[in-house]
Design an enzyme around this catalytic site. Sequence first.
Site, PDB file in Angstrom:
ATOM      1  N   LYS A 197       0.840  -1.219   0.000  1.00  0.00           N
ATOM      2  CA  LYS A 197       0.000   0.000   0.000  1.00  0.00           C
ATOM      3  C   LYS A 197       0.872   1.266   0.000  1.00  0.00           C
ATOM      4  O   LYS A 197       0.589   2.207  -0.735  1.00  0.00           O
ATOM      5  CB  LYS A 197      -0.938   0.023   1.213  1.00  0.00           C
ATOM      6  CG  LYS A 197      -1.851  -1.190   1.319  1.00  0.00           C
ATOM      7  CD  LYS A 197      -2.817  -1.079   2.478  1.00  0.00           C
ATOM      8  CE  LYS A 197      -2.176  -1.123   3.850  1.00  0.00           C
ATOM      9  NZ  LYS A 197      -1.636  -2.449   4.234  1.00  0.00           N
ATOM     10  N   ARG A 248      -9.511   0.597   9.166  1.00  0.00           N
ATOM     11  CA  ARG A 248      -9.089  -0.764   9.481  1.00  0.00           C
ATOM     12  C   ARG A 248     -10.144  -1.519  10.278  1.00  0.00           C
ATOM     13  O   ARG A 248      -9.937  -2.683  10.621  1.00  0.00           O
ATOM     14  CB  ARG A 248      -7.810  -0.700  10.331  1.00  0.00           C
ATOM     15  CG  ARG A 248      -6.545  -1.145   9.617  1.00  0.00           C
ATOM     16  CD  ARG A 248      -5.413  -0.933  10.603  1.00  0.00           C
ATOM     17  NE  ARG A 248      -4.229  -1.677  10.316  1.00  0.00           N
ATOM     18  CZ  ARG A 248      -3.179  -1.191   9.639  1.00  0.00           C
ATOM     19  NH1 ARG A 248      -3.211   0.008   9.129  1.00  0.00           N
ATOM     20  NH2 ARG A 248      -2.102  -1.930   9.488  1.00  0.00           N
ATOM     21  N   ARG A 255      11.583  -6.231   4.728  1.00  0.00           N
ATOM     22  CA  ARG A 255      11.489  -4.812   5.085  1.00  0.00           C
ATOM     23  C   ARG A 255      12.068  -4.578   6.481  1.00  0.00           C
ATOM     24  O   ARG A 255      12.690  -3.556   6.745  1.00  0.00           O
ATOM     25  CB  ARG A 255      10.015  -4.365   5.037  1.00  0.00           C
ATOM     26  CG  ARG A 255       9.811  -2.895   5.395  1.00  0.00           C
ATOM     27  CD  ARG A 255       8.375  -2.462   5.163  1.00  0.00           C
ATOM     28  NE  ARG A 255       7.467  -3.016   6.167  1.00  0.00           N
ATOM     29  CZ  ARG A 255       6.134  -2.879   6.125  1.00  0.00           C
ATOM     30  NH1 ARG A 255       5.569  -2.254   5.119  1.00  0.00           N
ATOM     31  NH2 ARG A 255       5.376  -3.395   7.059  1.00  0.00           N
ATOM     32  N   ARG A 298      11.352  -0.996  12.252  1.00  0.00           N
ATOM     33  CA  ARG A 298      10.042  -1.066  12.892  1.00  0.00           C
ATOM     34  C   ARG A 298       9.988  -2.291  13.791  1.00  0.00           C
ATOM     35  O   ARG A 298      10.212  -3.412  13.329  1.00  0.00           O
ATOM     36  CB  ARG A 298       8.943  -1.160  11.825  1.00  0.00           C
ATOM     37  CG  ARG A 298       8.615   0.161  11.186  1.00  0.00           C
ATOM     38  CD  ARG A 298       7.611   0.002  10.072  1.00  0.00           C
ATOM     39  NE  ARG A 298       6.396  -0.706  10.470  1.00  0.00           N
ATOM     40  CZ  ARG A 298       5.327  -0.802   9.690  1.00  0.00           C
ATOM     41  NH1 ARG A 298       5.314  -0.247   8.489  1.00  0.00           N
ATOM     42  NH2 ARG A 298       4.266  -1.451  10.101  1.00  0.00           N
ATOM     43  N   ARG A 315      -0.284  -9.487  13.386  1.00  0.00           N
ATOM     44  CA  ARG A 315      -0.811  -8.453  12.482  1.00  0.00           C
ATOM     45  C   ARG A 315      -1.671  -9.063  11.383  1.00  0.00           C
ATOM     46  O   ARG A 315      -2.714  -8.514  11.036  1.00  0.00           O
ATOM     47  CB  ARG A 315       0.348  -7.658  11.879  1.00  0.00           C
ATOM     48  CG  ARG A 315       0.922  -6.672  12.877  1.00  0.00           C
ATOM     49  CD  ARG A 315       2.318  -6.290  12.544  1.00  0.00           C
ATOM     50  NE  ARG A 315       2.411  -5.520  11.316  1.00  0.00           N
ATOM     51  CZ  ARG A 315       3.541  -5.367  10.626  1.00  0.00           C
ATOM     52  NH1 ARG A 315       4.639  -5.961  11.021  1.00  0.00           N
ATOM     53  NH2 ARG A 315       3.546  -4.619   9.550  1.00  0.00           N
TER      54      ARG A 315
HETATM   55  P1  ADP Z   1       1.212  -2.332   8.037  1.00  0.00           P
HETATM   56  O1  ADP Z   1       0.175  -2.093   6.983  1.00  0.00           O
HETATM   57  O2  ADP Z   1       2.526  -2.770   7.483  1.00  0.00           O
HETATM   58  O3  ADP Z   1       0.743  -3.182   9.171  1.00  0.00           O
HETATM   59  P2  ADP Z   1       0.886   0.396   9.051  1.00  0.00           P
HETATM   60  O4  ADP Z   1       1.997   1.336   8.926  1.00  0.00           O
HETATM   61  O5  ADP Z   1      -0.315   0.640   8.221  1.00  0.00           O
HETATM   62  O6  ADP Z   1       1.582  -0.981   8.721  1.00  0.00           O
HETATM   63  O7  ADP Z   1       0.425   0.266  10.573  1.00  0.00           O
HETATM   64  C1  ADP Z   1       1.303  -0.027  11.619  1.00  0.00           C
HETATM   65  C2  ADP Z   1       0.544  -0.139  12.937  1.00  0.00           C
HETATM   66  O8  ADP Z   1      -0.063   1.130  13.255  1.00  0.00           O
HETATM   67  C3  ADP Z   1      -0.614  -1.125  12.978  1.00  0.00           C
HETATM   68  O9  ADP Z   1      -0.195  -2.447  13.233  1.00  0.00           O
HETATM   69  C4  ADP Z   1      -1.469  -0.534  14.112  1.00  0.00           C
HETATM   70  O10 ADP Z   1      -0.931  -0.827  15.379  1.00  0.00           O
HETATM   71  C5  ADP Z   1      -1.322   0.964  13.899  1.00  0.00           C
HETATM   72  N1  ADP Z   1      -2.393   1.468  13.011  1.00  0.00           N
HETATM   73  C6  ADP Z   1      -2.196   2.039  11.785  1.00  0.00           C
HETATM   74  N2  ADP Z   1      -3.376   2.371  11.234  1.00  0.00           N
HETATM   75  C7  ADP Z   1      -4.337   2.016  12.125  1.00  0.00           C
HETATM   76  C8  ADP Z   1      -5.742   2.088  12.138  1.00  0.00           C
HETATM   77  N3  ADP Z   1      -6.423   2.595  11.099  1.00  0.00           N
HETATM   78  N4  ADP Z   1      -6.410   1.621  13.224  1.00  0.00           N
HETATM   79  C9  ADP Z   1      -5.750   1.114  14.264  1.00  0.00           C
HETATM   80  N5  ADP Z   1      -4.426   1.000  14.313  1.00  0.00           N
HETATM   81  C10 ADP Z   1      -3.711   1.453  13.270  1.00  0.00           C
END
Ligand code: ADP
Length: 190
Positions: free
Chosen positions: A14, A89, A128, A134, A146
Site C-alpha cells: 500500500k 481498518r 522490510r 520497525r 498483524r
Molecule cells: P502495516 O500495513 O505494514 O501493518 P501500518 O503502517 O499501516 O503498517 O500500521 C502499523 C501499525 O499502526 C498497525 O499495526 C497498528 O498498530 C497501527 N495502526 C495504523 N493504522 C491504524 C488504524 N487505522 N487503526 C488502528 N491501528 C492502526
Amino acid sequence: MYNIVLFGPPGAGKGTQSEKLIQQYGLTHLSTGDLFRKHLGEGTELGLLAKKYMNEGHLVPDEVVIKMVEEKISETKDSKGFIFDGFPRTTAQAEALDEMLSHHDLEISGMIALDVPQDILRERIKERGKTSQRADDQDDEKISTRIQVYLNETLPVASYYEKQGKFQNINGVGEINEIFNQITSVIDSY
Ligand code: ADP
C-alpha cells in the site's frame, strides 16, 4: 476529485503504490501508520499511547485513530483528494470516515484492495524489517498477530464498501509498475 481507500494486509504494498499514486494524481497521502510513527518519533502523548499497541501488532483504539484522521482532513485545504492507506481498518472507522467526509461534502470514490498470499506477505515484511527499524516488522510472532488482526478485524471493511458497489480487487503480486497500471485503470474508471 478522488478519495481512494487503498486496502490490503500488512506488507501488501500500500505504501509503495501510494507514493506513485500521489505523484500521478496530486492526491494527499493519509497513512495512519505513518502518522503514528511520526508521533512516535516526536515522542508526543499520542505517540506514546499508540506505541504499545503498534509494537505488539494490535490496533490502536478506534476513537484515537478517528480523531487523528479528522484533524488531518480538516487541516488539509485545497486537496485534490486523499489516498487513505491503512485506514479504515475496522467497520467503525469506515462509518466514521463516511460521516466526516460528508461534513466536507466529500465521499469515497472507491476501495482498491491489493491481494497478496500470506507466505509472500511474511517474506516481504521480514525483508522490510532488515531496514525499516520497525519493532513490528522484526519477529514472526508479531507478524502473525498483524495478519490475524487483519483477517479478524479489517477484512470486514471490504464488505462494507462492496455493499456500496465501491470495491475492486487487484492482484498485488508482480511488477510494481504492472500493479500500479492496474490501479490507475480502476481510478480512471471512477
Ligand atoms: P502495516 O500495513 O505494514 O501493518 P501500518 O503502517 O499501516 O503498517 O500500521 C502499523 C501499525 O499502526 C498497525 O499495526 C497498528 O498498530 C497501527 N495502526 C495504523 N493504522 C491504524 C488504524 N487505522 N487503526 C488502528 N491501528 C492502526
